[in-house]
Motif scaffolding. Structure first.
Motif, mmCIF file in Angstrom:
data_model
loop_
_atom_site.group_PDB
_atom_site.id
_atom_site.type_symbol
_atom_site.label_atom_id
_atom_site.label_comp_id
_atom_site.label_asym_id
_atom_site.label_seq_id
_atom_site.Cartn_x
_atom_site.Cartn_y
_atom_site.Cartn_z
ATOM 1 N N ALA A 133 7.301 25.507 -7.199
ATOM 2 C CA ALA A 133 7.686 25.583 -5.788
ATOM 3 C C ALA A 133 7.531 26.993 -5.249
ATOM 4 O O ALA A 133 7.009 27.199 -4.145
ATOM 5 N N LEU A 134 7.963 27.973 -6.019
ATOM 6 C CA LEU A 134 7.877 29.359 -5.572
ATOM 7 C C LEU A 134 6.428 29.820 -5.466
ATOM 8 O O LEU A 134 6.066 30.572 -4.559
ATOM 9 N N ALA A 135 5.587 29.338 -6.396
ATOM 10 C CA ALA A 135 4.175 29.729 -6.363
ATOM 11 C C ALA A 135 3.452 29.132 -5.163
ATOM 12 O O ALA A 135 2.466 29.687 -4.680
ATOM 13 N N ALA A 136 3.958 28.003 -4.669
ATOM 14 C CA ALA A 136 3.271 27.295 -3.587
ATOM 15 C C ALA A 136 3.781 27.670 -2.202
ATOM 16 O O ALA A 136 3.262 27.176 -1.205
ATOM 17 N N THR A 137 4.796 28.520 -2.135
ATOM 18 C CA THR A 137 5.403 28.839 -0.842
ATOM 19 C C THR A 137 5.633 30.334 -0.718
ATOM 20 O O THR A 137 5.541 31.096 -1.678
ATOM 21 N N GLU A 138 5.980 30.728 0.515
ATOM 22 C CA GLU A 138 6.364 32.116 0.752
ATOM 23 C C GLU A 138 7.748 32.350 0.160
ATOM 24 O O GLU A 138 8.630 31.512 0.278
ATOM 25 N N THR A 139 7.965 33.489 -0.478
ATOM 26 C CA THR A 139 9.244 33.757 -1.137
ATOM 27 C C THR A 139 9.994 34.938 -0.535
ATOM 28 O O THR A 139 10.988 35.388 -1.082
ATOM 29 N N ASP A 140 9.543 35.445 0.620
ATOM 30 C CA ASP A 140 10.188 36.619 1.205
ATOM 31 C C ASP A 140 11.629 36.349 1.605
ATOM 32 O O ASP A 140 12.431 37.271 1.697
ATOM 33 N N GLY A 141 11.959 35.075 1.859
ATOM 34 C CA GLY A 141 13.295 34.766 2.357
ATOM 35 C C GLY A 141 14.295 34.363 1.293
ATOM 36 O O GLY A 141 15.332 33.801 1.606
ATOM 37 N N LEU A 142 14.023 34.679 0.037
ATOM 38 C CA LEU A 142 14.931 34.263 -1.025
ATOM 39 C C LEU A 142 16.261 35.005 -0.996
ATOM 40 O O LEU A 142 17.291 34.461 -1.383
ATOM 41 N N GLY A 143 16.262 36.252 -0.570
ATOM 42 C CA GLY A 143 17.503 37.009 -0.488
ATOM 43 C C GLY A 143 18.183 37.134 -1.839
ATOM 44 O O GLY A 143 17.542 37.365 -2.865
ATOM 45 N N ASP A 144 19.527 36.966 -1.851
ATOM 46 C CA ASP A 144 20.301 37.115 -3.079
ATOM 47 C C ASP A 144 19.910 36.086 -4.129
ATOM 48 O O ASP A 144 20.103 36.314 -5.333
ATOM 49 N N ALA A 145 19.383 34.957 -3.706
ATOM 50 C CA ALA A 145 19.010 33.908 -4.657
ATOM 51 C C ALA A 145 17.890 34.364 -5.579
ATOM 52 O O ALA A 145 17.738 33.840 -6.683
ATOM 53 N N ALA A 146 17.106 35.352 -5.150
ATOM 54 C CA ALA A 146 15.987 35.822 -5.971
ATOM 55 C C ALA A 146 16.468 36.319 -7.324
ATOM 56 O O ALA A 146 15.863 36.052 -8.360
ATOM 57 N N MET A 147 17.585 37.049 -7.354
ATOM 58 C CA MET A 147 18.091 37.576 -8.603
ATOM 59 C C MET A 147 18.605 36.471 -9.510
ATOM 60 O O MET A 147 18.466 36.532 -10.735
ATOM 61 N N VAL A 148 19.215 35.447 -8.917
ATOM 62 C CA VAL A 148 19.709 34.318 -9.713
ATOM 63 C C VAL A 148 18.542 33.587 -10.353
ATOM 64 O O VAL A 148 18.568 33.259 -11.550
ATOM 65 N N ILE A 149 17.489 33.343 -9.574
ATOM 66 C CA ILE A 149 16.306 32.659 -10.112
ATOM 67 C C ILE A 149 15.669 33.495 -11.210
ATOM 68 O O ILE A 149 15.287 32.977 -12.262
ATOM 69 N N LEU A 150 15.557 34.816 -10.996
ATOM 70 C CA LEU A 150 14.960 35.686 -12.006
ATOM 71 C C LEU A 150 15.765 35.635 -13.302
ATOM 72 O O LEU A 150 15.207 35.544 -14.398
ATOM 73 N N ARG A 151 17.102 35.658 -13.178
ATOM 74 C CA ARG A 151 17.935 35.602 -14.374
ATOM 75 C C ARG A 151 17.759 34.281 -15.113
ATOM 76 O O ARG A 151 17.683 34.241 -16.330
ATOM 77 N N GLU A 152 17.669 33.195 -14.371
ATOM 78 C CA GLU A 152 17.467 31.892 -14.996
ATOM 79 C C GLU A 152 16.118 31.830 -15.722
ATOM 80 O O GLU A 152 15.991 31.274 -16.799
ATOM 81 N N LEU A 153 15.089 32.417 -15.113
ATOM 82 C CA LEU A 153 13.773 32.415 -15.736
ATOM 83 C C LEU A 153 13.747 33.252 -17.005
ATOM 84 O O LEU A 153 13.123 32.880 -18.004
ATOM 85 N N TYR A 193 13.732 23.482 -0.518
ATOM 86 C CA TYR A 193 12.539 23.146 -1.279
ATOM 87 C C TYR A 193 12.414 21.649 -1.542
ATOM 88 O O TYR A 193 11.300 21.137 -1.665
ATOM 89 N N GLU A 194 13.534 20.939 -1.653
ATOM 90 C CA GLU A 194 13.458 19.495 -1.879
ATOM 91 C C GLU A 194 12.774 18.787 -0.716
ATOM 92 O O GLU A 194 12.146 17.748 -0.901
ATOM 93 N N ALA A 195 12.914 19.348 0.482
ATOM 94 C CA ALA A 195 12.263 18.740 1.635
ATOM 95 C C ALA A 195 10.739 18.795 1.494
ATOM 96 O O ALA A 195 10.024 17.938 2.015
ATOM 97 N N GLN A 196 10.238 19.800 0.765
ATOM 98 C CA GLN A 196 8.802 19.942 0.561
ATOM 99 C C GLN A 196 8.344 19.360 -0.775
ATOM 100 O O GLN A 196 7.256 18.789 -0.872
ATOM 101 N N PHE A 197 9.179 19.541 -1.809
ATOM 102 C CA PHE A 197 8.841 19.093 -3.169
ATOM 103 C C PHE A 197 10.017 18.281 -3.699
ATOM 104 O O PHE A 197 10.972 18.839 -4.232
ATOM 105 N N SER A 198 9.956 16.978 -3.553
ATOM 106 C CA SER A 198 11.124 16.136 -3.825
ATOM 107 C C SER A 198 11.571 16.164 -5.279
ATOM 108 O O SER A 198 12.709 15.837 -5.587
ATOM 109 N N VAL A 199 10.686 16.564 -6.192
ATOM 110 C CA VAL A 199 11.038 16.560 -7.612
ATOM 111 C C VAL A 199 11.328 17.961 -8.144
ATOM 112 O O VAL A 199 11.389 18.159 -9.358
#
Length: 215
Positions: free
Chosen positions: A190-210, A170-176
Motif C-alpha cells: 500500500a505504501l509503495a503504491a501511494t503517496e506517503t508524505d501525509g503519514l505523520g506520527d504513524a510513519a514511526m510506528v510503521i517503521l518500528r513494525e517493519l 488505505y482500506e478504501a483503496q486496498f480492501s485487503v
C-alpha cells in the motif's frame, strides 16, 4: 472442511484454540467508539454492540464451532488478541461471545488470563501482540482497561491510535491491506503504491513494525 477433518481423525477429546482476533472489535464503520481522550476505546456497551453485529454476520460459522465443541469432550478456547481484547470485559462481552456458540456449558471459554496452557503445561498459546516491541501492546494485560469518570473503557494502544485512521484510509483503496498473513507485507504494498508524505506520527510506528516484526 477443517472441522470435518478434525472429526474424521477421531483422536478423542480435542482442544481447539482460536488464537486471537477471532472477532474484529477494535474497528467498526457502523459503531464508533469516539471519546475526548484518544487513549479511551470502547465502553462495554459499545463493544457489545460491535460484537452483536459480528455474531449476526457469522452465525453459521459459530454454530459449526459450537457443534464441534459439543461433540465428545471437545473444547474451544478464545485467546484474546489486540482486535478482540474487549472479550475481557468481565460482565457481558466475553459471556455473550461464549453463549453465541450454542455449545454445552463449559465447552467454550475465553482465556481470561490472556493465554492458554495445556493441561500438562507443555504447550502455551498466546496471540503475540504483547511482545515488548509491539506498538499494539497493552501495558496492563490481561486487564486492558482504564476507568474514567466512573466508566470503564478499553485502552487504545499507541499503535491503534496512530494506525487506525491510516488503515481506514488505505482500506478504501486496498480492501485487503490488513488481511494478508504477513500484515506488514500489505502495508508495504500500500505504501509503495501511494503517496506517503501525509503519514505523520504513524510513519514511526510503521517503521518500528517493519524493523521488529516477528516471523
Amino acid at each position: 472442511p477443517f472441522l470435518t477433518a478434525l472429526a474424521a481423525e477421531d483422536r478423542g477429546p480435542t482442544d481447539l484454540i482460536l488464537n486471537g482476533d477471532t472477532f474484529e472489535l477494535a474497528r467498526s464503520s457502523e459503531i464508533a467508539c469516539e471519546h475526548t481522550d484518544p487513549a479511551l476505546g470502547c465502553t462495554q456497551t459499545e463493544a457489545l454492540a460491535r460484537l452483536e453485529r459480528v455474531l449476526t454476520a457469522h452465525a453459521s460459522e459459530l454454530a459449526a464451532l459450537g457443534d464441534f465443541a459439543g461433540s465428545g469432550d471437545n473444547r474451544v478456547v478464545l485467546v484474546p488478541g489486540e482486535e478482540d481484547a474487549a472479550l475481557l470485559f468481565p460482565e457481558e462481552v466475553g459471556v455473550r461471545a461464549v453463549a453465541a456458540f450454542g455449545a454445552p456449558p463449559g465447552r467454550v471459554r475465553v482465556a481470561t488470563d490472556g493465554l492458554w496452557r495445556s493441561a500438562d503445561g507443555r504447550v502455551v498459546v498466546e496471540h503475540g501482540h504483547q511482545f515488548e516491541s509491539r506498538s499494539d501492546r497493552f501495558e496492563s494485560w490481561p486487564l486492558p482497561f482504564v476507568e474514567r469518570d466512573g466508566q470503564r473503557h478499553l485502552m487504545r494502544t499507541s499503535g491503534q491510535r496512530m494506525l487506525q485512521p491510516l488503515v481506514e484510509t488505505y482500506e478504501a483503496q486496498f480492501s485487503v491491506v490488513d488481511n494478508v498473513a504477513d500484515e506488514m507485507a500489505g502495508w508495504r504494498f500500500a505504501l509503495a503504491a501511494t503517496e506517503t508524505d501525509g503519514l505523520g506520527d504513524a510513519a514511526m510506528v510503521i517503521l518500528r513494525e517493519l524493523l521488529f516484526r516477528f516471523s
